[in-house]
Write a protein that holds these residues in place. Structure first.
Motif, PDB file in Angstrom:
ATOM      1  N   GLY A 187      73.023  48.106  30.432  1.00 34.77           N
ATOM      2  CA  GLY A 187      72.739  47.114  30.784  1.00 34.77           C
ATOM      3  C   GLY A 187      72.147  46.439  29.684  1.00 34.77           C
ATOM      4  N   ALA A 188      72.456  45.040  29.129  1.00 30.63           N
ATOM      5  CA  ALA A 188      71.769  44.695  28.487  1.00 30.63           C
ATOM      6  C   ALA A 188      70.246  43.617  28.186  1.00 30.63           C
ATOM      7  N   GLU A 189      69.500  44.529  28.506  1.00 33.63           N
ATOM      8  CA  GLU A 189      68.315  44.615  29.225  1.00 33.63           C
ATOM      9  C   GLU A 189      68.053  43.576  27.849  1.00 33.63           C
ATOM     10  N   GLY A 190      66.432  42.575  28.267  1.00 31.79           N
ATOM     11  CA  GLY A 190      66.107  41.820  26.871  1.00 31.79           C
ATOM     12  C   GLY A 190      67.093  41.244  26.298  1.00 31.79           C
ATOM     13  N   GLY A 191      67.747  40.463  26.116  1.00 26.74           N
ATOM     14  CA  GLY A 191      69.532  39.862  25.640  1.00 26.74           C
ATOM     15  C   GLY A 191      69.864  40.789  24.076  1.00 26.74           C
TER      16      GLY A 191
END
Ligand SMILES: Cc1ncc(C[n+]2csc(CCOP(=O)(O)OP(=O)(O)O)c2C)c(N)n1
Ligand code: SF4
Ligand SMILES: [Mg+2]
Lengths: 260, 371
Positions: free
Chosen positions: B198-202
């Motif tokens: 998941g592309a956490e923190g953008g």
């Protein structure tokens, strides 16, 4: 610039940021693109971009990971629900979706999808049913209609030898692990709006941990059906809809209470 | 930590947990099932993921998904189940994600039987799935080694973004021996830069796939994997030697075959025969160089396997006709006895077989006379 011009240039329909700005490899008029857009809009509206992981399958949508601006993996033919299970069980707080065609889901991957649903796997499956194997050139699929001509049923699907189409949504709805299983269609704007709403509900179901959710989307394949996109939409409406009625096949009582 | 009496399969399962196994997926098949059963209780106890899959196809693809997150993942099976997993193994290799596979081999081909065998050597060591790929394969010969190599398998898999296999036969899976378990490793909190979580923190999106539609890109990927494999070959070859200092003859076999052969070698030494044992630990990468050097020195080699001579071909390739090579195998789930191997050692020493011909043919002739 006067106010009139400014009004005229007001953007009312934008590409969602979760959809990558690029040309796709889909054929002109293909509804894979519509389905992509709907998913992207829903992920964006729900603010899920940073914690969504997609599982692409094998079929025309094999490159789906190129078009969505969130993390993706790509599964072997039919195995997306198993792969999604592996991702979701390892990262239970992520939103996991598979995007599968009818050959992928209802033929080679029937085992994986049935058991993912039976386990109540907390994933969302987007199931594109275009009644043939698009990517390999339009062969008969388990969803090909009786009498439908394809490159491997040149005289039309003969149910005596090739059997009958599989209604995956109806089938999966019989499983207790299924929480939300519905069929929608992409053949006109109203249906598309309903399809989007169903996708939204499916992701809400997953976020609430209610179990397996699937949205089947009746889709067109103008290239292999040998029709214009518009004719294809009509063909879907008059041939696929009667065999594959849109509807809610499984709605967990808690799901019925979700308001969106 | 104290030594305790442990069954091979259970020891591997517990060692995996202590090595930081985060997710396990499996399907019942004898003689591996204790692994699955044990983990069905232990994984939830540790708050980790366990799924009994619908098939080995399901299991390996669950592993594939979990491996893409960069977590430590494992499945286990036995020969027919491994056959079913080959599709997934090829994809996992092509995606360059790490995983550990435990293969508790049984008699085959086909349904075969549930007795111990080493008939998966080729399918593990020489591929099986489509495309050019290699797996690291470790062959323990006792429960302690099975434990140690399970831990090592996780480290090597991660280090080389590779599939690491713990290759044992049913007898080792079922055998109980005193052994010591490793200490608990904490679960990873840092994950590699390729991990799909998941592309956490953008952050920028990531994807993992085994597709390279453009042939030059596919070629590049193949060469990258091959280069990594060359590193494995250069750094990770492992083997054990017994009585080798003055050995004029060498017996060699992996896993249980090597273990049984050691008893025979000891007996031969007691008779004054200058024979040693070479037991490869990594059957992949195979210690070709070690065999090559030996073939320049010794008066003969005897390969012992629980198959019809699969590793034999690799030994022959290394020996290049420089020394006579003989073969002794038992198949179908039969474990060779030390006495049988001792007889073969006598034959090797007394008959001084020719370099020419194929050792498998000579072995077959003897087997046919015997049966
Ligand atoms: C194991 C395996 N068998 C066959 C194929 C070939 N193949 C690629 S796509 C496809 C059909 C996909 O059809 P569908 O799932 O309906 O997706 P569509 O292209 O129609 O969207 C097939 C059979 C493959 N890639 N892997
Ligand atoms: S082949 Fe069919 S399903 Fe595939 S992109 Fe073209 S129109 Fe769409
Ligand atoms: Mg299709």
């Amino acid at each position: 610039m006067n106010t009139l011009e400014q009004d005229l240039e007001k953007l009312v329909y934008e590409r969602p940021d979760t959809l990558v700005e690029t040309t796709t490899h889909y054929c002109p008029g293909c509804t894979h693109g519509v389905a992509h857009r709907l998913i992207a809009e829903v992920i964006e509206e729900m603010g899920l971009r940073d914690r969504t992981i997609g599982v692409a399958s094998v079929g025309c949508s094999v490159f789906a990971y190129n078009y969505f601006d969130f993390d993706f993996v790509q599964a072997p033919h039919g195995r997306a629900p198993a792969m999604a299970t592996g991702v979701k069980r390892t990262l239970p707080d992520r939103v996991v979706l598979t995007y599968q065609g009818d050959g992928d889901l209802a033929s080679i991957g029937m085992g994986e999808i049935v058991h993912a649903a039976a386990r109540g796997e907390n994933i969302t499956v987007v199931f594109l049913n275009n009644a043939n194997y698009g990517m390999t050139g339009g062969q008969m699929a388990p969803t090909t209609l009786p009498g439908q001509k394809t490159s491997t049923s040149p005289s039309g699907r003969d149910v005596e030898t090739a059997g009958f189409p599989i209604r995956a949504s109806e089938m999966l709805s019989t499983l207790d692990g299924s929480s939300y299983v519905v069929r929608r269609s992409l053949h006109d704007p109203k249906s598309i709006r309903l399809a989007k709403k169903a996708l939204r509900t499916a992701f809400e179901v997953q976020i609430r941990g209610l179990g397996f959710s699937m949205v089947e989307l009746l889709s067109i394949c103008p290239t292999n059906w040998g029709m214009t996109p518009v004719d294809s939409l009509h063909w879907l409406e008059s041939n696929m809809l009667p065999y594959y009625p849109v509807g809610d096949y499984k709605i967990n009582p808690i799901v019925a209470e979700i308001k969106i | 930590m104290a030594r305790e009496l442990l069954k091979g399969n259970v020891a591997i399962a517990e060692a995996a947990i202590r090595a930081g196994l985060t997710s396990y997926f499996g399907y019942p098949i004898t003689p591996q099932t204790e692994l699955l059963e044990y983990l069905s209780a232990r994984m939830p106890e540790e708050g980790r993921a366990f799924v009994q899959a619908e098939s080995e196809l399901g299991a390996i693809n669950m592993v594939y998904g979990a491996a893409c997150t960069g977590a430590r993942v494992m499945t286990s099976s036995s020969s027919p189940g491994i056959s079913l997993m080959l599709e997934g193994l090829s994809y996992i290799a092509g995606t360059e994600v790490p995983m550990v596979l435990v293969d508790v081999m049984r008699g085959g081909p086909g349904l075969g039987n549930i007795a111990p065998a080493q008939s998966d050597y080729n399918q593990i060591v020489h591929g099986g799935g489509h495309g050019d790929y290699h797996v690291i394969a470790l062959a323990p010969a006792n429960v302690q080694e099975a434990i140690d190599m399970t831990v090592l398998a996780f480290d090597l898999a991660e280090k080389y973004r590779s599939i690491a296999v713990v290759l044992i036969d049913g007898s080792l899976g079922q055998m109980m021996e005193p052994a010591e378990l490793p200490p608990f490793k904490p679960l990873a909190t840092q994950f590699p830069e390729w991990a799909v979580r998941g592309a956490e923190g953008g952050r920028e999106r990531r994807f993992l796939s085994s597709i390279y539609l453009s042939p030059p890109e596919e070629e590049k990927a193949n060469l990258r994997m091959l280069r990594r494999w060359k590193d494995v070959e250069a750094n990770e070859i492992r083997y054990k030697e017994y009585f080798m200092e003055d050995a004029k003859y060498v017996v060699t076999g992996f896993g249980s075959s090597g273990r049984v052969a050691l008893s025979a070698v000891r007996a031969a030494r007691a008779e004054g025969i200058p024979v040693g044992l070479l037991r490869p630990i990594t059957v992949s990468p195979f210690p070709y160089k070690v065999y090559e050097e030996l073939s320049k020195k010794v008066d003969g080699m005897l390969v012992v396997e629980m198959n019809t001579g699969q590793m034999l071909e690799d030994v022959l390739k290394a020996a290049q006709g420089r020394t006579p090579v003989e073969f002794y195998g038992r198949v179908g789930g039969i474990v060779p006895l030390p006495d049988e191997i001792l007889t073969e050692i006598h034959r090797l020493v007394e008959e001084k077989p020719a370099v020419g011909g194929h050792p498998r043919d000579r072995w077959m002739d003897r087997m046919i006379k015997m049966n």
